[in-house]
Write a protein that holds these residues in place. Structure first.
Motif, PDB file in Angstrom:
ATOM      1  N   TRP A   1      19.350  69.575 -52.222  1.00 46.78           N
ATOM      2  CA  TRP A   1      18.370  68.525 -52.481  1.00 46.78           C
ATOM      3  C   TRP A   1      17.687  68.747 -53.822  1.00 46.78           C
ATOM      4  N   GLY A   2      17.385  69.993 -54.133  1.00 43.52           N
ATOM      5  CA  GLY A   2      16.643  70.284 -55.350  1.00 43.52           C
ATOM      6  C   GLY A   2      17.470  70.238 -56.620  1.00 43.52           C
ATOM      7  N   PHE A   3      18.768  70.549 -56.515  1.00 49.20           N
ATOM      8  CA  PHE A   3      19.559  70.720 -57.728  1.00 49.20           C
ATOM      9  C   PHE A   3      20.704  69.737 -57.904  1.00 49.20           C
ATOM     10  N   THR A   4      20.844  68.764 -57.010  1.00 47.53           N
ATOM     11  CA  THR A   4      21.903  67.770 -57.185  1.00 47.53           C
ATOM     12  C   THR A   4      21.296  66.375 -57.259  1.00 47.53           C
ATOM     13  N   SER A   5      22.136  65.432 -57.564  1.00 48.21           N
ATOM     14  CA  SER A   5      21.666  64.044 -57.622  1.00 48.21           C
ATOM     15  C   SER A   5      21.802  63.339 -56.266  1.00 48.21           C
ATOM     16  N   TYR A   6      22.281  64.055 -55.241  1.00 49.63           N
ATOM     17  CA  TYR A   6      22.464  63.485 -53.905  1.00 49.63           C
ATOM     18  C   TYR A   6      21.262  63.809 -53.020  1.00 49.63           C
TER      19      TYR A   6
ATOM     20  N   ARG B   1      21.692  85.375 -33.832  1.00 50.19           N
ATOM     21  CA  ARG B   1      22.796  85.121 -34.770  1.00 50.19           C
ATOM     22  C   ARG B   1      22.806  83.647 -35.188  1.00 50.19           C
ATOM     23  N   GLN B   2      22.709  82.766 -34.213  1.00 43.58           N
ATOM     24  CA  GLN B   2      22.756  81.334 -34.505  1.00 43.58           C
ATOM     25  C   GLN B   2      21.550  80.897 -35.314  1.00 43.58           C
ATOM     26  N   ARG B   3      20.412  81.498 -35.068  1.00 47.07           N
ATOM     27  CA  ARG B   3      19.208  81.176 -35.838  1.00 47.07           C
ATOM     28  C   ARG B   3      19.401  81.546 -37.307  1.00 47.07           C
ATOM     29  N   ARG B   4      20.023  82.697 -37.574  1.00 50.40           N
ATOM     30  CA  ARG B   4      20.294  83.088 -38.966  1.00 50.40           C
ATOM     31  C   ARG B   4      21.231  82.098 -39.643  1.00 50.40           C
ATOM     32  N   TYR B   5      22.264  81.650 -38.929  1.00 42.55           N
ATOM     33  CA  TYR B   5      23.180  80.665 -39.492  1.00 42.55           C
ATOM     34  C   TYR B   5      22.443  79.382 -39.849  1.00 42.55           C
ATOM     35  N   MET B   6      21.544  78.963 -38.976  1.00 42.94           N
ATOM     36  CA  MET B   6      20.786  77.735 -39.222  1.00 42.94           C
ATOM     37  C   MET B   6      19.866  77.881 -40.433  1.00 42.94           C
ATOM     38  N   TYR B   7      19.232  79.051 -40.578  1.00 40.56           N
ATOM     39  CA  TYR B   7      18.390  79.285 -41.754  1.00 40.56           C
ATOM     40  C   TYR B   7      19.204  79.193 -43.046  1.00 40.56           C
ATOM     41  N   VAL B   8      20.399  79.758 -43.030  1.00 44.94           N
ATOM     42  CA  VAL B   8      21.257  79.706 -44.220  1.00 44.94           C
ATOM     43  C   VAL B   8      21.622  78.259 -44.536  1.00 44.94           C
ATOM     44  N   LEU B   9      22.011  77.505 -43.518  1.00 44.17           N
ATOM     45  CA  LEU B   9      22.364  76.097 -43.751  1.00 44.17           C
ATOM     46  C   LEU B   9      21.174  75.306 -44.283  1.00 44.17           C
ATOM     47  N   LEU B  10      20.001  75.522 -43.712  1.00 38.74           N
ATOM     48  CA  LEU B  10      18.806  74.826 -44.205  1.00 38.74           C
ATOM     49  C   LEU B  10      18.527  75.188 -45.658  1.00 38.74           C
ATOM     50  N   ALA B  11      18.705  76.454 -46.013  1.00 36.66           N
ATOM     51  CA  ALA B  11      18.486  76.880 -47.400  1.00 36.66           C
ATOM     52  C   ALA B  11      19.484  76.204 -48.334  1.00 36.66           C
ATOM     53  N   VAL B  12      20.728  76.102 -47.908  1.00 31.63           N
ATOM     54  CA  VAL B  12      21.744  75.436 -48.731  1.00 31.63           C
ATOM     55  C   VAL B  12      21.392  73.962 -48.911  1.00 31.63           C
ATOM     56  N   TYR B  13      20.931  73.315 -47.847  1.00 40.19           N
ATOM     57  CA  TYR B  13      20.576  71.900 -47.941  1.00 40.19           C
ATOM     58  C   TYR B  13      19.366  71.680 -48.847  1.00 40.19           C
ATOM     59  N   VAL B  14      18.396  72.577 -48.767  1.00 39.59           N
ATOM     60  CA  VAL B  14      17.227  72.452 -49.641  1.00 39.59           C
ATOM     61  C   VAL B  14      17.625  72.668 -51.097  1.00 39.59           C
ATOM     62  N   LEU B  15      18.497  73.646 -51.346  1.00 35.62           N
ATOM     63  CA  LEU B  15      18.983  73.851 -52.712  1.00 35.62           C
ATOM     64  C   LEU B  15      19.779  72.639 -53.197  1.00 35.62           C
TER      65      LEU B  15
ATOM     66  N   ALA C   1      18.577  65.482 -48.127  1.00 38.91           N
ATOM     67  CA  ALA C   1      17.340  65.326 -47.358  1.00 38.91           C
ATOM     68  C   ALA C   1      17.674  64.951 -45.920  1.00 38.91           C
ATOM     69  N   GLY C   2      18.660  64.082 -45.737  1.00 39.77           N
ATOM     70  CA  GLY C   2      19.092  63.719 -44.391  1.00 39.77           C
ATOM     71  C   GLY C   2      19.689  64.901 -43.642  1.00 39.77           C
ATOM     72  N   LEU C   3      20.519  65.685 -44.342  1.00 36.36           N
ATOM     73  CA  LEU C   3      21.081  66.886 -43.722  1.00 36.36           C
ATOM     74  C   LEU C   3      19.980  67.870 -43.336  1.00 36.36           C
ATOM     75  N   ALA C   4      19.000  68.036 -44.216  1.00 38.19           N
ATOM     76  CA  ALA C   4      17.900  68.961 -43.928  1.00 38.19           C
ATOM     77  C   ALA C   4      17.058  68.463 -42.753  1.00 38.19           C
ATOM     78  N   LEU C   5      16.759  67.165 -42.737  1.00 35.54           N
ATOM     79  CA  LEU C   5      15.977  66.606 -41.632  1.00 35.54           C
ATOM     80  C   LEU C   5      16.727  66.757 -40.311  1.00 35.54           C
ATOM     81  N   GLY C   6      17.987  66.358 -40.297  1.00 39.45           N
ATOM     82  CA  GLY C   6      18.784  66.474 -39.077  1.00 39.45           C
ATOM     83  C   GLY C   6      18.947  67.914 -38.628  1.00 39.45           C
ATOM     84  N   THR C   7      19.144  68.825 -39.562  1.00 38.40           N
ATOM     85  CA  THR C   7      19.304  70.234 -39.220  1.00 38.40           C
ATOM     86  C   THR C   7      17.993  70.843 -38.743  1.00 38.40           C
TER      87      THR C   7
END
Length: 124
Positions: free
Chosen positions: A26-31, A10-24, A36-42
């Protein structure tokens, strides 16, 4: 499947979702540096979750067999966090340090939220 394995999946699925949100983010915002820091830390936090799950399974097995119990590996988790911080410091222009620290705490937040969700569902 043991309760520890179910919890980890369950926790692994939550982490995958968070990583996907962070990558999106990174790709679609100006931040870019923040996401990138959130993705690296996560990502490093996810490795910490893997270490913690492996050690918890070993801990559970040792306790059930009546053997001596080892620690849950605080040093290896601290070393993993230190590596993430060193990467962020080396590439300051690409990673926002506060975001890396928040990302490193993600595993513990996910564990706490999962615990409350499961407690709520069991009492319902």
């Amino acid at each position: 499947m043991s309760e520890i394995n179910q919890m980890f999946h369950r926790q692994r699925r939550y982490m995958y979702v968070l990583l996907a949100v962070y990558v999106l983010g990174w790709g679609f915002t100006s931040y870019k540096s923040i996401f990138a820091g959130l993705a690296l830390g996560t990502a490093f936090s996810f490795m910490i979750l893997l270490l913690l799950a492996k050690r918890a399974q070993s801990f559970d097995k040792a306790v059930s067999q009546g053997k001596k119990v080892r620690s849950l590996g605080s040093v290896s988790r601290l070393a993993t966090a230190a590596i993430a911080a060193m990467i962020a410091l080396e590439y300051e222009d690409q990673f926002h340090m506060a975001s890396v620290v928040v990302g490193l705490m993600t595993t513990y937040v996910v564990i706490i939220i999962d615990y409350f969700i499961q407690s709520f569902l069991q009492h319902k």
